[in-house]
Write a protein that holds these residues in place. Structure first.
Motif, short mmCIF file in Angstrom:
data_model
loop_
_atom_site.label_atom_id
_atom_site.label_comp_id
_atom_site.label_asym_id
_atom_site.label_seq_id
_atom_site.Cartn_x
_atom_site.Cartn_y
_atom_site.Cartn_z
N GLY A 1 0.77 -1.23 0.00
CA GLY A 1 0.00 0.00 0.00
C GLY A 1 0.80 1.28 0.00
O GLY A 1 0.90 1.97 -1.00
N SER A 2 1.41 1.63 1.14
CA SER A 2 1.94 2.97 1.32
C SER A 2 3.35 3.18 0.77
O SER A 2 3.72 4.29 0.41
N VAL A 3 4.18 2.13 0.72
CA VAL A 3 5.56 2.27 0.28
C VAL A 3 5.76 1.58 -1.06
O VAL A 3 5.50 0.39 -1.21
N ASN A 4 6.20 2.35 -2.05
CA ASN A 4 6.46 1.78 -3.37
C ASN A 4 7.85 1.15 -3.40
O ASN A 4 8.82 1.76 -2.98
N ARG A 5 7.92 -0.07 -3.93
CA ARG A 5 9.21 -0.73 -4.11
C ARG A 5 9.39 -1.09 -5.58
O ARG A 5 8.53 -1.73 -6.19
N VAL A 6 10.51 -0.68 -6.12
CA VAL A 6 10.89 -1.04 -7.50
C VAL A 6 12.12 -1.92 -7.43
O VAL A 6 13.10 -1.59 -6.76
N VAL A 7 12.07 -3.06 -8.11
CA VAL A 7 13.23 -3.94 -8.23
C VAL A 7 13.79 -3.82 -9.63
O VAL A 7 13.07 -4.01 -10.61
N LEU A 8 15.06 -3.49 -9.71
CA LEU A 8 15.75 -3.37 -10.99
C LEU A 8 16.63 -4.59 -11.20
O LEU A 8 17.51 -4.87 -10.38
N VAL A 9 16.39 -5.33 -12.27
CA VAL A 9 17.20 -6.50 -12.60
C VAL A 9 18.11 -6.13 -13.77
O VAL A 9 17.64 -5.91 -14.89
N GLY A 10 19.40 -6.05 -13.51
CA GLY A 10 20.37 -5.67 -14.54
C GLY A 10 20.86 -4.26 -14.33
O GLY A 10 20.13 -3.30 -14.57
N THR A 11 22.10 -4.13 -13.85
CA THR A 11 22.63 -2.79 -13.55
C THR A 11 23.78 -2.42 -14.49
O THR A 11 24.79 -1.86 -14.07
N GLY A 12 23.59 -2.75 -15.77
CA GLY A 12 24.55 -2.31 -16.78
C GLY A 12 24.33 -0.85 -17.11
O GLY A 12 23.85 -0.07 -16.28
N PHE A 13 24.67 -0.46 -18.34
CA PHE A 13 24.54 0.94 -18.74
C PHE A 13 23.12 1.47 -18.54
O PHE A 13 22.90 2.52 -17.94
N VAL A 14 22.12 0.73 -19.06
CA VAL A 14 20.73 1.20 -18.98
C VAL A 14 20.23 1.15 -17.54
O VAL A 14 19.65 2.12 -17.03
N GLY A 15 20.45 0.02 -16.87
CA GLY A 15 19.95 -0.14 -15.51
C GLY A 15 20.52 0.88 -14.54
O GLY A 15 19.77 1.49 -13.76
N SER A 16 21.83 1.09 -14.57
CA SER A 16 22.44 2.06 -13.63
C SER A 16 22.01 3.48 -13.96
O SER A 16 21.81 4.31 -13.05
N SER A 17 21.81 3.79 -15.25
CA SER A 17 21.32 5.13 -15.63
C SER A 17 19.89 5.33 -15.14
O SER A 17 19.51 6.42 -14.68
N TYR A 18 19.09 4.27 -15.23
CA TYR A 18 17.71 4.31 -14.72
C TYR A 18 17.70 4.55 -13.22
O TYR A 18 16.96 5.41 -12.72
N ALA A 19 18.55 3.83 -12.48
CA ALA A 19 18.61 3.98 -11.03
C ALA A 19 19.00 5.41 -10.66
O ALA A 19 18.43 6.02 -9.74
N PHE A 20 19.97 5.96 -11.37
CA PHE A 20 20.43 7.33 -11.12
C PHE A 20 19.32 8.33 -11.37
O PHE A 20 19.09 9.26 -10.58
N ALA A 21 18.60 8.15 -12.49
CA ALA A 21 17.50 9.06 -12.82
C ALA A 21 16.34 8.91 -11.82
O ALA A 21 15.70 9.91 -11.45
N MET A 22 16.09 7.69 -11.37
CA MET A 22 15.05 7.47 -10.36
C MET A 22 15.36 8.23 -9.07
O MET A 22 14.49 8.87 -8.48
N LEU A 23 16.61 8.14 -8.62
CA LEU A 23 17.02 8.82 -7.40
C LEU A 23 16.89 10.33 -7.56
O LEU A 23 16.38 11.03 -6.67
N ASN A 24 17.32 10.84 -8.70
CA ASN A 24 17.30 12.29 -8.92
C ASN A 24 15.88 12.85 -8.99
O ASN A 24 15.66 14.02 -8.67
N GLN A 25 14.93 12.01 -9.40
CA GLN A 25 13.54 12.47 -9.50
C GLN A 25 12.69 12.05 -8.29
O GLN A 25 11.52 12.41 -8.21
N GLY A 26 13.26 11.27 -7.38
CA GLY A 26 12.53 10.88 -6.16
C GLY A 26 11.26 10.11 -6.44
O GLY A 26 10.21 10.40 -5.85
#
Length: 315
Positions: free
Chosen positions: A3-28
């Motif tokens: 319900g209250s806390v969103n959890r995203v699991v990222l599988v694969g932290t190569g170029f695309v995955g790590s860029s996605y994680a960085f953008a996710m953090l920057n946009q909260g």
């Protein structure tokens, strides 16, 4: 789903995955972000690095290197794992290799009782989205591919640049395969309520070949980027964040994603890029836009190419 806390699991932290994680953090975008990768040390390093940026982030995010057990409480699993497209390769060249990888990943996720939404980014994205849907047994609405979201963004950027208009005010779509058979929907491309044909009449020294070249640059953008830097990742990462926000925030956004057709556009049993309404439940509905005869012909061709390419990997 939780319900209250969103959890995203990222599988694969190569170029695309790590860029996605960085953008996710920057946009909260999410409260919890889990990183999973075969390369444990690299992903642990990513988690550490991202956590060190939290004091500068717009919202608190719990980030850690995890495992497939973390999928049990996830709202969204984002699949960026697999082999990258090499110089000279088409996206469809990756079919058999990445299909095998994806079946193993989906098995691990399903064993751990995942009950959220799959978001697929790995190429060939339309075929791998189909593989995830088939192999997981999930409802079609809860399996989404990144589709032509990036191609559409490239299209809008180049149109905005050509007509000297903010790209965010350009409304135009690329549909079909995320690849060589994709097509522009010129019949519905508009800027400020005016069709592209209207804008062409206002443009000095306009030549029809300009638009033809513009689309070729959209279609072949990945090849040009790969030739220069080895891979594309910033644009697609931002596109994935946009999709993630549409899902987690229940936005009912219209985005050109790879989704299952069940009679729409005259086709069935295929995942392909078309406009769809995306919200917390996944795909709310496919948006059918009226294509002209030439566009229909090209879209049909795109479907047939994907279906033929899928034949060897279907069980």
């Amino acid at each position: 789903m939780k319900g209250s806390v969103n959890r995203v699991v990222l599988v694969g932290t190569g170029f695309v995955g790590s860029s996605y994680a960085f953008a996710m953090l920057n946009q909260g975008v999410t409260e919890e972000l889990v990183l999973i990768d075969l390369n444990k040390e690299k992903s642990e390093g990513d988690a550490m690095d991202l956590n060190h940026g939290l004091p500068f982030a717009p919202a608190p995010t719990k980030i850690w290197f995890g495992d497939y057990k973390d999928c049990r409480d996830a709202d969204l699993v984002v699949l960026c794992a697999g082999l990258n497209q090499k110089p000279g390769e088409t996206r469809l060249d990756l079919v058999e290799k990445n299909t095998k990888i994806f079946k193993n990943i989906v098995d691990e996720i399903m064993i751990n009782d995942f009950n959220g939404i799959f978001l697929v980014a790995t190429n060939p994205v339309d075929i791998l989205t189909y593989v995830v849907w088939k192999h997981s047994g999930f409802p079609k609405e809860r399996v989404i591919g990144s589709g032509t979201i990036l191609d559409t963004a490239r299209f809008r950027f180049l149109l905005g640049d050509y007509f000297n208009v903010d790209t965010r005010n350009v409304h135009a779509y690329i549909i079909g395969e995320h690849g060589d058979t994709e097509l522009p929907v010129w019949s519905h491309a508009v800027i400020a309520g005016k069709t592209i044909a209207d804008w062409n009449r206002m443009k000095k020294n306009f030549n029809q070949s300009d638009l033809e070249e513009l689309f070729i640059n959209v279609r072949d953008a990945a090849y040009h980027i790969i030739k220069r830097k080895g891979a594309t990742y910033y644009g697609i990462a931002m596109g994935l964040v946009r999709l993630t926000k549409a899902i987690l925030e229940n936005q009912n956004s219209v985005l050109t994603v790879s989704t299952y057709l069940d009679g729409e556009y005259g086709h069935k049993d295929i995942f392909i890029g078309v406009p769809a309404i995306v919200n917390r439940s996944g795909i709310r509905e496919v948006v059918e836009i009226d294509l002209d005869e030439e566009e229909k012909k090209k879209f049909d061709h795109s479907v047939q190419v994907l279906k033929k390419t899928m034949e060897p990997i279907l069980d």
